[in-house]
Design a protein around this motif. Structure first.
Motif: not given
Length: 194
Positions: A1-4, A54, A60, A65, A69, A80-83
């Motif tokens: 999952m990508n961090k935003i 998000t 994290d 995560l 997910t 899911v765009q990320g977190y």
């Protein structure tokens, strides 16, 4: 999952998975509070499977995560765009949810105008809620039924212990209502009525 990064513009619904108590104190405006356990149960009552979301998280860690997910995948949330870390959200983007103790709620003046919104399913109501201004809309039906509530009136949200009441308050607040969570839920109300 990508961090935003919190400095990026987030073009998705924020789903804050922190505890109800942390959410009540401070959360990003417009976010929906669904704890990891409530995510599996209630997310699809408020979110479309392809809706961009998000997660707002306290930490994290890979475990956190991975759990989010897995839960998102298990219920079919496909976008899911990320977190984003809650601690990195700008202070000017935060707000709180109003709360009231069970004792203070039960002491409200007779002439106080409000709605008591019981979010429990009929089958689980073994401890009846106070019947004053009572409306029962199970949380599973709230996204479809909330327009039946009086928008200008205070809405006290009630469930078994406060988790669903906070989730409902986060949803109603984003729709322009004035929700107030009864802390401790029916457990606290029942303890006072013994």
């Amino acid at each position: 999952m990508n961090k935003i990064s919190s400095t990026q513009t987030i073009h998705s619904t924020l789903v804050d998975v922190r505890s109800q108590f942390d959410f009540q104190v401070a959360h990003a405006k417009g976010s929906l509070n669904l704890s990891p356990s409530n995510l599996s149960k209630y997310a699809l009552n408020f979110l479309a499977t392809d809706q961009a979301i998000t997660f707002v998280v306290e930490d994290d860690s890979p475990e956190t995560l991975s759990e989010l997910t897995d839960k998102a995948n298990a219920i079919g949330l496909t976008n899911v765009q990320g977190y984003v870390l809650f601690a990195e959200l700008p202070a000017d983007s935060l707000q709180s949810i109003d709360t009231i103790s069970a004792e203070d709620f039960l002491s409200l003046p007779i002439d106080d105008s409000f709605t008591l919104l019981d979010l429990r399913q009929a089958a689980e109501i073994t401890r009846p809620a106070p019947d004053r201004n009572l409306s029962n809309i199970p949380i599973e039906e709230l996204a479809k039924e909330y327009t039946k509530l009086e928008e200008k009136q205070k809405i006290y949200t009630l469930c078994g212990s406060g988790g669903r009441a906070t989730a409902a308050a986060s949803f109603l607040s984003d729709k322009g209502y004035k929700p107030i969570v009864i802390t401790g839920g029916m457990k606290a109300v029942q303890a006072l009525n013994k």
